[in-house]
Design an enzyme around this catalytic site. Structure first.
Site, PDB file in Angstrom:
ATOM      1  N   LYS A 176      -1.944  -2.678  -0.488  1.00 57.94           N
ATOM      2  CA  LYS A 176      -2.835  -1.388  -0.961  1.00 57.94           C
ATOM      3  C   LYS A 176      -3.698  -1.816  -1.928  1.00 57.94           C
ATOM      4  O   LYS A 176      -4.519  -1.120  -2.250  1.00 57.94           O
ATOM      5  CB  LYS A 176      -1.545  -0.631  -1.318  1.00 57.94           C
ATOM      6  CG  LYS A 176      -0.938   0.213  -0.199  1.00 57.94           C
ATOM      7  CD  LYS A 176      -1.691   0.838   0.785  1.00 57.94           C
ATOM      8  CE  LYS A 176      -0.839   1.585   2.042  1.00 57.94           C
ATOM      9  NZ  LYS A 176      -1.752   2.513   2.788  1.00 57.94           N
ATOM     10  N   SER A 214      -2.181   3.797  -2.334  1.00 51.40           N
ATOM     11  CA  SER A 214      -0.972   3.789  -2.879  1.00 51.40           C
ATOM     12  C   SER A 214      -0.741   4.209  -4.211  1.00 51.40           C
ATOM     13  O   SER A 214      -1.745   3.054  -4.824  1.00 51.40           O
ATOM     14  CB  SER A 214      -0.013   2.994  -2.226  1.00 51.40           C
ATOM     15  OG  SER A 214       1.392   3.187  -2.940  1.00 51.40           O
ATOM     16  N   SER A 257       2.627  10.918  12.702  1.00 48.32           N
ATOM     17  CA  SER A 257       3.745  11.404  11.805  1.00 48.32           C
ATOM     18  C   SER A 257       3.370  11.354  10.298  1.00 48.32           C
ATOM     19  O   SER A 257       2.139  10.741   9.995  1.00 48.32           O
ATOM     20  CB  SER A 257       4.942  10.286  11.855  1.00 48.32           C
ATOM     21  OG  SER A 257       4.755   9.251  11.475  1.00 48.32           O
ATOM     22  N   TYR A 273       3.666  -4.989   0.465  1.00 50.73           N
ATOM     23  CA  TYR A 273       3.110  -3.708   0.636  1.00 50.73           C
ATOM     24  C   TYR A 273       2.062  -3.340  -0.337  1.00 50.73           C
ATOM     25  O   TYR A 273       1.000  -3.038  -0.164  1.00 50.73           O
ATOM     26  CB  TYR A 273       4.413  -2.652   0.704  1.00 50.73           C
ATOM     27  CG  TYR A 273       3.529  -1.086   0.658  1.00 50.73           C
ATOM     28  CD1 TYR A 273       3.247  -0.620   2.004  1.00 50.73           C
ATOM     29  CD2 TYR A 273       3.515  -0.515  -0.447  1.00 50.73           C
ATOM     30  CE1 TYR A 273       2.798   0.642   1.930  1.00 50.73           C
ATOM     31  CE2 TYR A 273       3.207   0.860  -0.588  1.00 50.73           C
ATOM     32  CZ  TYR A 273       2.814   1.385   0.570  1.00 50.73           C
ATOM     33  OH  TYR A 273       2.319   2.709   0.685  1.00 50.73           O
ATOM     34  N   THR A 283       8.016  10.728   3.754  1.00 45.21           N
ATOM     35  CA  THR A 283       7.605  10.643   5.214  1.00 45.21           C
ATOM     36  C   THR A 283       8.340   9.401   5.887  1.00 45.21           C
ATOM     37  O   THR A 283       9.275   8.811   5.238  1.00 45.21           O
ATOM     38  CB  THR A 283       6.070   9.966   5.308  1.00 45.21           C
ATOM     39  OG1 THR A 283       6.017   8.640   4.989  1.00 45.21           O
ATOM     40  CG2 THR A 283       5.124  10.665   4.373  1.00 45.21           C
TER      41      THR A 283
END
Length: 334
Positions: free
Chosen positions: A160, A143, A18, A156, A193
């Site tokens: 990254k 990111s 996805s 998160y 997304t």
């Protein structure tokens, strides 16, 4: 070494079921590459592979968890058996977590690091032998939060940032040993997304993200450019580059800006319905694209377009220098 055209390449994409991974797979296949799709969820992977086949492309899929190094090694070996080599490997699989630092349990920090950071380490280690043989490219999807952390994103962003640092180290190791593998790190801004709908969420409402929003196609264009050009870093969306500049030049201002006004941008009015998300268990996201953000992502970034179209960038730079020179000459003549 010159990179072969996409029609002559074999590409592997993790997190291909996805979002960014799916868009990369579709665009690589449309350009003629043979693609191998890796992710945890069988139905979604098969759906993407079928879509590629329906469009006239070549795709295979392998159910694979990036936290298991052995599974990625096996996937790399099977890809070489199928197609004879690997030219581009895209490490994209990732998960997202919303929660203040003190509300995020240590095991969730660990899990995010295992997927987002160690997953890319495992992918790189699995891919490097094949990429060395082909003189290929490793693409790491990092990111904008690799350098500027949003509130409630400590886990998160830390994962990254680790990806970015590890790829810098890997790139320099390869140069030191004269190994002809290129490493490109892509820094997406906020991309529309399903990652927002599947995030582990410690809020009582559905999560959101600060604008501007970009479509996954903006990231996929960066990946295709990296597959055919030797490039170090790419920023998917001008906002990503802007965030890097803000953090570098005015970190205290970034603290105040995102600390005071960032939190409301991360919340919606809708009650949370799936707080567990896909941190532990994969979700069926067949044909999913959007992330439930306030509006759809823009499909074009002027900054990224210029970064991936060098002649246009050189022409614009030359025109700017010429204009500045003419203006300076007029001032002197006066």
């Amino acid at each position: 070494m010159r990179r072969p055209p996409l029609r002559d390449q074999v590409a592997v994409i993790t997190g291909a079921s996805s979002g960014i991974g799916r868009e990369c797979a579709l665009m690589l296949a449309d350009a003629g590459a043979r693609v191998v799709l890796l992710a945890r969820e069988e139905l979604a992977l098969a759906t993407v592979a079928d879509e590629i086949t329906e469009r006239g492309g070549t795709a295979r899929h392998i159910v694979c968890d990036v936290t298991d190094a052995a599974q990625l090694e096996a996937a790399a070996a099977r890809t070489e058996e199928w197609f004879g080599g690997i030219d581009t490997w895209v490490n994209n699989a990732g998960v997202l977590l919303y929660g203040e630092f003190w509300n995020t349990p240590p095991d969730e920090f660990q899990r995010v690091m295992e997927v987002n950071y160690l997953g890319q380490v495992h992918g790189a280690l699995a891919a490097l032998p094949a990429l060395e043989r082909s003189g290929g490219t490793l693409v790491a999807i990092a990111s904008a939060e690799s350098f500027l952390t949003l509130p409630m994103h400590s886990a998160y962003a830390a994962s990254k940032a680790a990806v970015s640092a590890a790829m810098d180290g890997l790139r320099r190791d390869l140069i030191a040993h004269r190994i002809p593998v290129n490493v490109t790190t892509v820094f997406p801004a906020v991309i529309d997304t399903p990652i927002y709908r599947t995030a582990r969420n410690h809020m009582d409402v559905e999560p959101s993200a600060p604008p501007p929003y970009y479509d996954p196609v903006v990231v996929a264009r960066c990946v295709l450019f990296a597959a055919t050009h030797r490039v170090r870093n790419l920023y998917a969306g001008g906002a990503s580059r802007g965030m890097s500049v803000l953090q570098a030049l005015a970190p205290a201002a970034a603290d105040r800006l995102f600390g005071r006004v960032g939190m409301p941008m991360l919340r919606t009015e809708q009650p949370e319905t799936d707080p567990a998300g896909n941190l532990e268990v994969a979700h069926d996201l067949a044909r999913s694209r959007g992330g439930g953000l306030p509006r759809a992502g823009r499909r074009v970034s002027s900054y990224t377009w210029l970064a991936t179209h060098r002649p246009a960038r050189w022409g614009l730079t030359a025109a700017a220098l010429l204009g500045a020179g003419m203006l300076l000459g007029r001032r002197r003549s006066r």
